[in-house]
Design a protein around this motif. Sequence first.
Motif, PDB file in Angstrom:
ATOM      1  N   TYR B 110       0.816  -1.214   0.000  1.00  0.00           N
ATOM      2  CA  TYR B 110       0.000   0.000   0.000  1.00  0.00           C
ATOM      3  C   TYR B 110       0.853   1.268   0.000  1.00  0.00           C
ATOM      4  CZ  TYR B 110      -3.469  -3.325   1.853  1.00  0.00           C
ATOM      5  OH  TYR B 110      -4.286  -4.383   2.054  1.00  0.00           O
ATOM      6  N   LEU B 111       2.065   1.132   0.579  1.00  0.00           N
ATOM      7  CA  LEU B 111       2.905   2.305   0.818  1.00  0.00           C
ATOM      8  C   LEU B 111       3.624   2.769  -0.448  1.00  0.00           C
ATOM      9  CD1 LEU B 111       4.907   1.735   4.136  1.00  0.00           C
ATOM     10  CD2 LEU B 111       3.575   3.740   3.570  1.00  0.00           C
ATOM     11  N   THR B 112       3.328   3.965  -0.929  1.00  0.00           N
ATOM     12  CA  THR B 112       4.099   4.511  -2.051  1.00  0.00           C
ATOM     13  C   THR B 112       5.348   5.197  -1.499  1.00  0.00           C
ATOM     14  OG1 THR B 112       2.910   6.590  -1.893  1.00  0.00           O
ATOM     15  CG2 THR B 112       2.011   4.942  -3.411  1.00  0.00           C
ATOM     16  N   PHE B 115       4.560   8.600  -0.054  1.00  0.00           N
ATOM     17  CA  PHE B 115       3.918   8.566   1.253  1.00  0.00           C
ATOM     18  C   PHE B 115       4.946   8.249   2.340  1.00  0.00           C
ATOM     19  CE2 PHE B 115       0.879   6.371   4.292  1.00  0.00           C
ATOM     20  CZ  PHE B 115       0.292   7.550   4.710  1.00  0.00           C
ATOM     21  N   LYS B 116       5.811   7.302   2.036  1.00  0.00           N
ATOM     22  CA  LYS B 116       6.845   6.884   2.973  1.00  0.00           C
ATOM     23  C   LYS B 116       7.767   8.055   3.327  1.00  0.00           C
ATOM     24  CE  LYS B 116       9.425   2.581   3.221  1.00  0.00           C
ATOM     25  NZ  LYS B 116       9.929   1.457   2.411  1.00  0.00           N
ATOM     26  N   LYS B 118       7.172  11.045   3.751  1.00  0.00           N
ATOM     27  CA  LYS B 118       6.623  12.058   4.660  1.00  0.00           C
ATOM     28  C   LYS B 118       7.125  11.856   6.089  1.00  0.00           C
ATOM     29  CE  LYS B 118       2.185  13.218   4.040  1.00  0.00           C
ATOM     30  NZ  LYS B 118       0.730  13.034   3.835  1.00  0.00           N
ATOM     31  N   TRP B 321      -7.215   1.856   4.007  1.00  0.00           N
ATOM     32  CA  TRP B 321      -6.008   2.571   3.623  1.00  0.00           C
ATOM     33  C   TRP B 321      -6.307   4.003   3.206  1.00  0.00           C
ATOM     34  CZ3 TRP B 321      -1.308   1.776   4.958  1.00  0.00           C
ATOM     35  CH2 TRP B 321      -0.296   2.558   4.382  1.00  0.00           C
ATOM     36  N   LYS B 322      -7.476   4.210   2.588  1.00  0.00           N
ATOM     37  CA  LYS B 322      -7.912   5.562   2.240  1.00  0.00           C
ATOM     38  C   LYS B 322      -7.924   6.445   3.482  1.00  0.00           C
ATOM     39  CE  LYS B 322     -10.873   5.821  -1.764  1.00  0.00           C
ATOM     40  NZ  LYS B 322     -12.216   5.631  -2.265  1.00  0.00           N
ATOM     41  N   LYS B 325      -4.368   7.316   4.617  1.00  0.00           N
ATOM     42  CA  LYS B 325      -3.790   8.421   3.843  1.00  0.00           C
ATOM     43  C   LYS B 325      -4.395   9.766   4.259  1.00  0.00           C
ATOM     44  CE  LYS B 325      -4.269   6.785  -0.350  1.00  0.00           C
ATOM     45  NZ  LYS B 325      -4.186   6.446  -1.771  1.00  0.00           N
ATOM     46  N   TYR B 328      -2.849  10.875   7.771  1.00  0.00           N
ATOM     47  CA  TYR B 328      -1.463  11.355   7.833  1.00  0.00           C
ATOM     48  C   TYR B 328      -1.274  12.599   6.969  1.00  0.00           C
ATOM     49  CZ  TYR B 328       0.310   7.505  10.608  1.00  0.00           C
ATOM     50  OH  TYR B 328       0.552   6.635  11.631  1.00  0.00           O
ATOM     51  N   GLN B 329      -2.104  13.602   7.165  1.00  0.00           N
ATOM     52  CA  GLN B 329      -1.879  14.883   6.523  1.00  0.00           C
ATOM     53  C   GLN B 329      -1.342  15.819   7.584  1.00  0.00           C
ATOM     54  OE1 GLN B 329      -5.031  16.213   3.748  1.00  0.00           O
ATOM     55  NE2 GLN B 329      -6.031  14.306   4.314  1.00  0.00           N
TER      56      GLN B 329
END
Lengths: 291, 418
Positions: B110-112, B115-116, B118, B321-322, B325, B328-329
Motif C-alpha cells: 500500500y505504501l508509495t 507517502f513513505k 513524509k 487505507w484511504k 492516507k 497522515y496529513q
Amino acid sequence: MQLHRTKLAYLFILPSFFLLTAIIFYPILRVFYLSFFETTAYGTAKNFIGLPNYLKLFNSSIFWMVLKNSVYWTVGVVGFTILVSLPLAVALNERFKGRKFARGILMLPWATSLMITGLLWRWILNSQYGMLNHLLLQLHVIEQPIYWLARSSTSFPAMIGVGVIVSIPFTTTVFLAGLQAIPGYLYEAAKVDGARGWDRFRYIALPNLKTVFTIAVLLNVIYVFNSFPIIWSITQGGPANTTDTVITYLYKVAFEYSDFGRGAALAIVMFVILLGFSLLYIRFSYKEELE
Amino acid sequence: MKRFFALLIISMMVLGLAIQFSAAERTKVRFLAPRYHMGVTEKYWKSMEEQFESENPNIDLVVEMADWGNLHTKITTYLAGGNPPVLANIANVWLPEYVAEGQAEPLSRYLTEEFKNKFIPSLLHPTTAEALGQGEPGEIYGLPIAVSARAMYYNKTIFDKAGISRPPVTWPELKEVAKTIKEKVPGAQPFGIPMTTWEGEQYFAYFLWSWGGKFFNDEGKFVINSPEGVEALQFMVDLVEEGLTNPAPSSINRDEMQRVFAQGRIGMFITGPWEIGIIEKENPDLNYGIAEIPSFRKKITGAVTDSLIMFKGGKNKEAAWKFVKFMYQKEHRLQFDLNEDMLPELKAVVEPFKEKRPELKTFLDLLPYGKFLPLNPKWEEITSEIVRQVQLALLGKKSAKEALEDCAEKVNEDILTG
C-alpha cells in the motif's frame, strides 16, 4: 400414559439441554481439549503435547502461591461473612420498628456492580489521596499514611473486608429465609417451657438452620473462589503476584501472556476443585428434598 | 388496540430492515483507538470521522475507543474470535507478537515512496521486519503514531526550599539532591518511583540503560542480570531503603503518580510530555521544570512509538487505507500531536510543532538519545516477570542480584523456550 408423560417431559427439557450443551458442556470440553495442546497466541490448538501444560503449572512456585492465596481468600471471606450474617439475620428476623428499612439497606451492596464496588474501594484505600488514610490521620489513629495496597499483608485483609461486605446481603437473605421457615409453634412451645432469647436461638433456630447453613457455606465457597472483580479492580494481583488468586492468575496467563494452553490447564484444575464443592452442594440440597 | 400494536411492531421491523440495507451499502471500516488524554482523543477521532466521511460518503468509519490498560486483552479477544478491526492503534512492543502469529498485514503493497517520505526515517524503523525480528525480510508492518520521549520533571518550589539551584545531571548527583530534599523539606517525596505492571519495566529501563545494561544481548539472550543491571537495581533499592522515594513504589502506578506530582508532593519524577497537560488541568500554579533524565555511564531517554497497524483478518482494507492516507496529513497530525502532547512523526510537522510548543524542547532534544524497549513476541509476559522481580527487590524480599538472576533464569529457560 406414564410413558407419554415421560416423553413430554423430555420434550420440554430438550431446548434447555441444547442450550446447556452449547454454552456450558461444549466450552468445558473444549477447554479440556486445549489443555493438552500447544496453542497459538489466540487460542487455536497447534500441536498435541499431552501433559506439559499441567506439569509446567505444578512445577511453578507461583501456581502454588496463587492456590494458597485462593484458599486464604475463600476461607477469609466465607468465614467472616458467615460470622457477620448469622447474627444479622437473627436480628432482622425479630420485629422492630424500621425493620423493612434495615432490610432494604442490607440489600444495597448487592445492587451495586462488583467492579464499581472494587474501584471505589481502590480509591478509598489509595495511600496518597484515599479517604481511609485521610480519616485515620484526622482522627489521629495513625501518624503516617498506611500503604494499604503496597503489601499483601495489608491489601489482602482489606480486600477480604470488601469481599465480606458484598457477600453479606446474599448470605443474610439465605439465613433469613431459613429462619422464617421455622414454624412458629416451635417457638411458642418453647416459650411455654420457659425458653429465653438465647435458648430459643441455641435450641430451636440453630438446629433448624443446619441445612441452610451448609448450603450457604457451599454456595459462598463456589462464588468466592471464583470471584474475579474485587481483586482485579483493587490490586490486579500485585505486587509480585502476592494477591493473585487462581482466577486472576488464569486471566493473566490466558489473556495477557497469550498462553491459552497453560490457561486451559489452570482452568481445569479450578474446575475440578469447584466441581467437588458443587457435588457436595448437590448432595446437601438433595438430602433436604428427600427429607 | 392489539391490532395497532401488531401494526406498529411490523412497521418497526420493516423500518429496521430498511435501515440495515441502507447501511450495508456503505463500506464499514473499523478502527480501534486507545485514549491518550481522557476526553480529548475521543473528540479528535470523532471530528476526523466526520471529515473523512463527508469526503468519502460511501465509507462508514467506525471508531472504537479503548483504554490502554485493556487494549491488549481486547485485541487478543477479537483475534481469538476471528473478528479483529481492520485498523488499530497499538503499542509497538506488541507488534512482534502479531507479526509472529501472522495477524499483522504487511503494508509495503500500500505504501508509495512518496507517502513513505513524509515520515522521519528513523521512526519508520521500529515497525520493519528487521527491527521486529519477525516477518518477511524488507516488509513493514505499521506506521508511527504518537511518538514520545521521556524526561525528568522537577518541582521548583521544593528545590527552592531545599536550596538547590539546578536539576541533577547524573544519578549519584540525584541521590545527593534527594537527600537534601529529605532533610530540608519534610513531607515531600524526593524522587518518585512507580513500579507496577503499568510501565514499571520502562522505569527500570531508565536505570538499566543509564548504567549501560541491556535487556537482550546480540544473540537474543536475556541478560538483565549483567553486572550493570545488578548495579542499577541496587541503586534503586538504596534510594527506596534510604527513604528517598515514595515509600511504597509497588503500590502506585505511573498514571497515579503523575497526579501526585501535579499536586506538588514529589521532588523529581520521570514521565512523558503529557504530564504538562495533566499539570495544566490539575494544578496550573505548580512551579516546575523539565530536565534530561540523569545519566551515569550513558545519556539516554526512553523513546516510545505507538503504531498504526492493519489486521489481516480485518475487512475492507482498501477503504481502510484511504483513511490512513487521509489521517497522515500535516494539519491532522499537528492537531493530534498538540492535543496529546506527542512528538511529531511527519517531517513537515516538526517546525510548526516547535513554534507552538517551545516547552517540549527538552523532549525533542532528547529524542536522538532515545532507546526503545526490546521487541519480542513474549514481551508482555517478560514484562510482568521483570516488574515482579524488581518489586521483590524493592520490597526487600530478595537482593538485587538474586532478583535479576531469577528473572533471567525464568525468561531464558521458561518464557522464551516455552
